[in-house]
Write a protein that holds these residues in place. Structure first.
Motif, PDB file in Angstrom:
ATOM      1  N   MET A   1      38.124  45.357  36.071  1.00  0.00           N
ATOM      2  CA  MET A   1      37.488  45.331  37.390  1.00  0.00           C
ATOM      3  C   MET A   1      37.324  43.914  37.933  1.00  0.00           C
ATOM      4  O   MET A   1      37.377  43.693  39.130  1.00  0.00           O
ATOM      5  CB  MET A   1      36.124  46.004  37.291  1.00  0.00           C
TER       6      MET A   1
ATOM      7  N   ASN B   1      36.851  56.045  39.366  1.00  0.00           N
ATOM      8  CA  ASN B   1      35.794  55.061  39.212  1.00  0.00           C
ATOM      9  C   ASN B   1      35.121  54.910  40.574  1.00  0.00           C
ATOM     10  O   ASN B   1      35.791  54.631  41.565  1.00  0.00           O
ATOM     11  CB  ASN B   1      36.434  53.743  38.771  1.00  0.00           C
TER      12      ASN B   1
ATOM     13  N   VAL C   1      40.439  42.932  39.558  1.00  0.00           N
ATOM     14  CA  VAL C   1      40.559  43.632  40.844  1.00  0.00           C
ATOM     15  C   VAL C   1      39.845  42.855  41.937  1.00  0.00           C
ATOM     16  O   VAL C   1      40.397  42.600  43.016  1.00  0.00           O
ATOM     17  CB  VAL C   1      39.967  45.054  40.710  1.00  0.00           C
TER      18      VAL C   1
ATOM     19  N   ARG D   1      41.896  56.458  41.805  1.00  0.00           N
ATOM     20  CA  ARG D   1      41.152  55.854  40.704  1.00  0.00           C
ATOM     21  C   ARG D   1      39.978  56.725  40.308  1.00  0.00           C
ATOM     22  O   ARG D   1      39.317  57.319  41.164  1.00  0.00           O
ATOM     23  CB  ARG D   1      40.627  54.466  41.112  1.00  0.00           C
TER      24      ARG D   1
ATOM     25  N   ILE E   1      29.550  44.901  38.882  1.00  0.00           N
ATOM     26  CA  ILE E   1      30.449  45.056  37.732  1.00  0.00           C
ATOM     27  C   ILE E   1      29.862  44.379  36.509  1.00  0.00           C
ATOM     28  O   ILE E   1      29.980  44.872  35.386  1.00  0.00           O
ATOM     29  CB  ILE E   1      31.825  44.481  38.086  1.00  0.00           C
TER      30      ILE E   1
ATOM     31  N   MET F   1      35.748  51.538  42.321  1.00  0.00           N
ATOM     32  CA  MET F   1      37.087  51.378  42.899  1.00  0.00           C
ATOM     33  C   MET F   1      37.248  52.201  44.162  1.00  0.00           C
ATOM     34  O   MET F   1      37.956  51.798  45.086  1.00  0.00           O
ATOM     35  CB  MET F   1      38.150  51.790  41.889  1.00  0.00           C
TER      36      MET F   1
END
Lengths: 106, 175
Positions: B28, A28, B31, A26, B74, A31
């Motif tokens: 996200m 990011n 996730v 990923r 996030i 992540m």
């Protein structure tokens, strides 16, 4: 009677490789940190399974310390990601140096 | 095949499916939600394998604290859509190669152990016995872990605070 130890270790290995894939593939930073969390969790599963196999509580004690290390790692890591985001306005791991310098001395 | 065995395979399937979904999602928040599901499954697995105290800790710390921390971050930052492919090929191929290689090597090494193929008897460590064991045998390690958490607290504070000096952007933000 429940499952053999090897099935638990295989599950743990599969989880670990998923976490490794998440960390490597990923683009990011958040992540990547999540992938490390998945890998730590897979290690905890292996320790609990081994603890049942040998009927020792040693493995469960180590899972406590894995939890402590995971909590430490995630709090420091997220704070560092926030610093990176403030400076470069992105969470891409392959940012270039010019973008990093632009953010000034904060 | 007993009910516990069936339960183990169902939980293992849930964990693998939820983690696979989490690794491949683009959003996200999705996730994090899939990972919460995966950690709930892990907590059930810990209970099944005879660690009820660790199952509670897994829910409180992993599914509760850590995932909520990720959710906070996030929501704090605004993610821009990156140009190019979601998984760039130059990164995807080595990642698949390395994780598949790890999986093959670890499976071969696990499978070579003949003692591991016998089913284990079910057992349970009661939280009281576990706590007594932890603080009698590993008290020093518990103290070191508490120091580690203190260092994390101070470190997160130092990293997270804004230093407002006589810089250009401080004057910018003033009006």
């Amino acid at each position: 009677m429940i499952v053999p130890l090897n099935h638990i270790l295989l599950l743990s290995g599969l989880l670990f490789s998923l976490g490794m894939f998440c960390t490597l593939a990923r683009r990011n930073l958040i992540m990547m940190l999540l992938g490390i969390e998945i890998m730590l969790n897979a290690a905890a599963v292996a320790f609990v399974g081994a603890s049942l196999h040998w009927q020792q509580m040693e493995g469960q004690a180590i899972v406590i310390f894995i939890l402590a290390v995971a909590a430490t790692e995630v709090s420091i890591g997220l704070a560092a990601i926030l610093v990176v985001y403030r400076r470069t306005d992105s969470v891409d791991p392959d940012m270039d140096a010019a973008l990093w310098e632009k953010g000034g001395s904060r | 095949m007993s009910i516990l065995t069936l339960l183990f395979y169902a939980i293992a399937l849930l964990i693998i499916a939820a983690t696979t979904m989490a690794v491949t999602r683009r959003n996200m928040v999705h996730v994090v939600l899939y990972l919460v599901l995966s950690f709930f499954g892990t907590a059930m697995l810990f209970y099944l394998l005879g660690a009820p105290f660790l199952a509670a800790l897994e829910i409180i710390i992993y599914a509760g604290a850590i995932m909520v921390l990720f959710l906070f971050l996030i929501m704090m930052i605004r993610l821009k859509k990156l140009p190019g492919m979601f998984f760039p090929v130059g990164q995807l191929l080595p990642a698949i190669l390395i994780s598949a290689g790890f999986l093959v090597v670890s499976s071969v090494m696990v499978g070579r152990n003949p003692a591991g193929w016998a089913p284990m008897p079910a057992a349970q460590a009661s939280p009281v016995a576990f706590g007594v064991y932890l603080f009698q045998t590993h008290w020093l390690a518990v103290e070191i872990a508490s120091m580690l958490l203190l260092v994390a607290l101070v470190g997160a504070y130092v990293l997270g605070r804004r230093v407002r000096g006589p810089s250009a952007d401080a004057r910018e933000e003033a009006p």
